[in-house]
Structures are given as structure tokens and as C-alpha cells.
Design a protein around this motif. Structure first.
Motif, PDB file in Angstrom:
ATOM      1  N   PRO A   5     -13.169   4.529   3.355  1.00 18.51           N
ATOM      2  CA  PRO A   5     -11.177   4.693   2.812  1.00 18.51           C
ATOM      3  C   PRO A   5     -10.972   3.362   2.265  1.00 18.51           C
ATOM      4  O   PRO A   5     -10.605   3.146   1.419  1.00 18.51           O
ATOM      5  CB  PRO A   5     -10.005   4.869   4.269  1.00 18.51           C
ATOM      6  N   GLU A  20     -13.117   1.745   0.545  1.00 19.02           N
ATOM      7  CA  GLU A  20     -13.438   2.033  -1.246  1.00 19.02           C
ATOM      8  C   GLU A  20     -12.688   2.075  -1.922  1.00 19.02           C
ATOM      9  O   GLU A  20     -12.451   2.149  -3.030  1.00 19.02           O
ATOM     10  CB  GLU A  20     -15.515   2.592  -1.389  1.00 19.02           C
ATOM     11  N   ARG A  21     -11.329   3.007  -1.572  1.00 21.66           N
ATOM     12  CA  ARG A  21     -10.258   3.336  -2.306  1.00 21.66           C
ATOM     13  C   ARG A  21      -9.288   1.999  -2.914  1.00 21.66           C
ATOM     14  O   ARG A  21      -8.698   1.772  -4.169  1.00 21.66           O
ATOM     15  CB  ARG A  21      -9.585   4.327  -1.445  1.00 21.66           C
ATOM     16  N   GLY A  29      -6.911   3.177   3.598  1.00 28.64           N
ATOM     17  CA  GLY A  29      -7.466   1.854   2.175  1.00 28.64           C
ATOM     18  C   GLY A  29      -6.715   1.507   1.258  1.00 28.64           C
ATOM     19  O   GLY A  29      -7.284   1.089   0.488  1.00 28.64           O
ATOM     20  N   THR A  30      -5.425   1.749   2.244  1.00 24.64           N
ATOM     21  CA  THR A  30      -4.027   0.726   1.348  1.00 24.64           C
ATOM     22  C   THR A  30      -4.592  -0.858   1.079  1.00 24.64           C
ATOM     23  O   THR A  30      -4.822  -1.228   2.395  1.00 24.64           O
ATOM     24  CB  THR A  30      -2.776   1.022   1.563  1.00 24.64           C
ATOM     25  N   ALA A  81     -10.908   1.112  -5.893  1.00 26.50           N
ATOM     26  CA  ALA A  81     -11.055   1.795  -7.375  1.00 26.50           C
ATOM     27  C   ALA A  81      -9.799   1.537  -7.473  1.00 26.50           C
ATOM     28  O   ALA A  81      -9.889   2.227  -8.690  1.00 26.50           O
ATOM     29  CB  ALA A  81     -10.964   3.455  -5.936  1.00 26.50           C
ATOM     30  N   ARG A  82      -8.779   1.794  -7.061  1.00 25.49           N
ATOM     31  CA  ARG A  82      -7.613   1.696  -7.563  1.00 25.49           C
ATOM     32  C   ARG A  82      -7.710   0.307  -8.026  1.00 25.49           C
ATOM     33  O   ARG A  82      -6.474  -0.076  -8.889  1.00 25.49           O
ATOM     34  CB  ARG A  82      -6.259   1.838  -6.274  1.00 25.49           C
TER      35      ARG A  82
END
Length: 263
Positions: free
Chosen positions: A222, A224-225, A138-139, A228-229
Motif C-alpha cells: 500500500p 505505493e499509493r 498508504g496514506t 501514485a497519489r
């Protein structure tokens, strides 16, 4: 306006990192005498990006004019955007898992109803479409330039009809040249190359197709992270600036996030 003390949930090291970039740019331009020092200018811009405070609020809090606050924001956002990695730089060291996640989101804006190109029928609101290439955990590795919210994932004004923004930004060709598998949602179906999307249908699909869809969703979730961030920076929850500046703002925030993670 009445100023008051407040807290900002950004590490001190990140503010110092940005202030050193501002100092280097001031030395480059031979422009060292400013109303605010480098650290205070960096703090002003971070408050604007993180809390989405207006220029009038920033001016009152930092004791400068509204025009000066706007000039500091534009100058620093452009400086930070220059340090955001390009697509090929982001894929220079591909993830060891051998695949990346491609996804898109809508950054809401305060456009009016007459601004039809920025209205997304899917989200029922005005905004700008931003694509992300994320690592399997997710990075975020790279964010695209912003396109009008009406732009569907399978259309782009810069290419033939039916070409996805991912192809317009060069994502598909870049991942193909790096031999990277791309996991995307159904909106990118038909993109070709190394892009893999879920199969259409639910109960009518054979069991092995359903199992493929479940595995695909599990690996892609992941991604979506990354958004989200990104949306923790409140300026991207509903931007009040010009739509021409949203892509630069996303790039600036990405550069800040990289400094934050490495700090």
C-alpha cells in the motif's frame, strides 16, 4: 497565447482554504493590492501544480505577466510548504497498527546529460530522490527533502559512506524513539534499528523465509499509493523548475493533500 476555459479536478473547498492562507499572508505583509485576488492566485497555483502548465500559459490564462505568474507560484508554494508536517509532527500520533512504510521514488526533471548528479542509473533518467513515510493503508504521513537522483538509498553526502537517506532525514531514529516498526525494501538493508527488509534470494530461501517475504510485500505494497497519489500532480511527472524547488513543491502538494482529505 489564446486563453480558453478549462476544468480543474480539485474541490472548491481546497481552493478556498489556500486562498484564506494567501489572504492571511497578504495581511501579514500589508500587501493587499495585487493584480489577482486571493482566490484567483490560489487557482493559478493549483493549475500549475495539477496540470504542469508553463508560466507563459498561466500568464495568458489569468491575464498577468509571466513574471507575475512565477512570483505567485513561488510565493504560494513556499506558503503551503510551511504548513506541511515535520517528521516528528507526522509521527506524533502513530498508526494503531504499530508500523509505517518507508519507500522512495524518483521525480523526473528536465536536466541535461551534463548534470551527472541528477542522473539515476536505476531509472535511466534525470530526477530527484524523494522518500516517504506512509501509514499502513498508504496514506502519506511525511515526505523528505529532495536529493539528487544519483543518490542511492544506501548513500548520503551528509553522513558517512553507506548511510541511507532515511538516516540522513532522521527517519530511522524518529521511528525508533516512537517505537514504530519500519517496513522498507532491500535498498535499506543494513539500516538497523526497527527497520525490517525482505531476505535476499528466491528459490534458495527456506520456506519460512519465503513466507516472511510474501507477508512483508503484502504489508508494504500500500505504500505505493502514496507516490501514485503524489504523481497525480503532473508537475512531479517531469518538473521544469529548478531542482532546488522540488522538495518545496512536494511539501506544498502534501499540505494540499492534507487539506483535501480533511475537507
Amino acid at each position: 497565447m489564446i486563453p480558453y476555459r478549462a476544468m480543474l479536478d480539485v474541490p472548491h473547498e481546497v481552493v478556498e482554504h489556500i486562498s484564506w492562507l494567501i489572504y492571511a499572508r497578504r495581511c501579514e505583509l500589508n500587501s493587499r493590492r495585487r493584480k489577482l485576488g486571493c482566490f484567483r492566485q490560489a487557482l493559478l497555483v493549483l493549475v500549475h501544480l495539477r496540470k504542469n502548465e508553463t508560466l507563459a500559459q498561466l500568464a495568458a490564462a489569468f491575464g498577468v505577466s509571466t513574471a507575475t505568474a512565477g512570483r505567485y507560484v513561488n510565493e504560494t508554494a513556499g506558503l503551503l510548504a510551511e504548513h506541511a508536517p515535520s517528521l516528528h509532527q507526522a509521527l506524533h500520533k502513530p498508526p494503531p497498527e504499530g508500523f509505517v512504510i518507508l519507500d522512495g521514488t524518483l521525480t523526473a526533471t528536465d536536466r541535461i546529460r551534463a548534470d551527472e548528479p541528477y542522473y539515476s542509473m536505476k531509472h535511466r533518467r534525470h530526477g530527484m530522490n524523494v522518500q516517504v513515510v506512509a501509514a499502513p493503508d498508504g496514506t502519506p504521513l511525511w515526505f523528505s527533502r529532495a536529493l539528487p537522483g544519483r543518490t542511492h538509498d544506501l548513500t548520503s553526502p551528509s553522513l558517512r559512506p553507506g548511510a541511507p537517506p532515511a538516516r540522513a532525514h532522521g527517519v530511522i531514529q524518529a521511528c525508533l524513539s516512537h517505537q514504530l516498526l519500519v517496513l522498507a525494501d532491500r535498498a535499506c538493508q543494513g539500516a538497523g534499528a526497527t527497520v525490517r527488509t525482505p531476505y535476499y534470494g528466491h528459490r534458495d530461501l527456506p520456506e519460512h523465509y519465503q513466507r516472511y517475504n510474501r507477508d512483508h510485500t503484502r504489508l508494504r505494497a500500500p505504500g505505493e499509493r502514496a507516490f501514485a497519489r503524489l504523481k497525480q500532480w503532473r508537475i512531479l511527472r517531469k518538473a521544469r523548475c529548478s531542482t532546488n524547488r522540488i522538495g518545496r513543491t512536494v511539501a506544498a502538494i502534501h499540505a494540499i493533500e492534507i487539506a483535501w482529505r480533511s475537507g
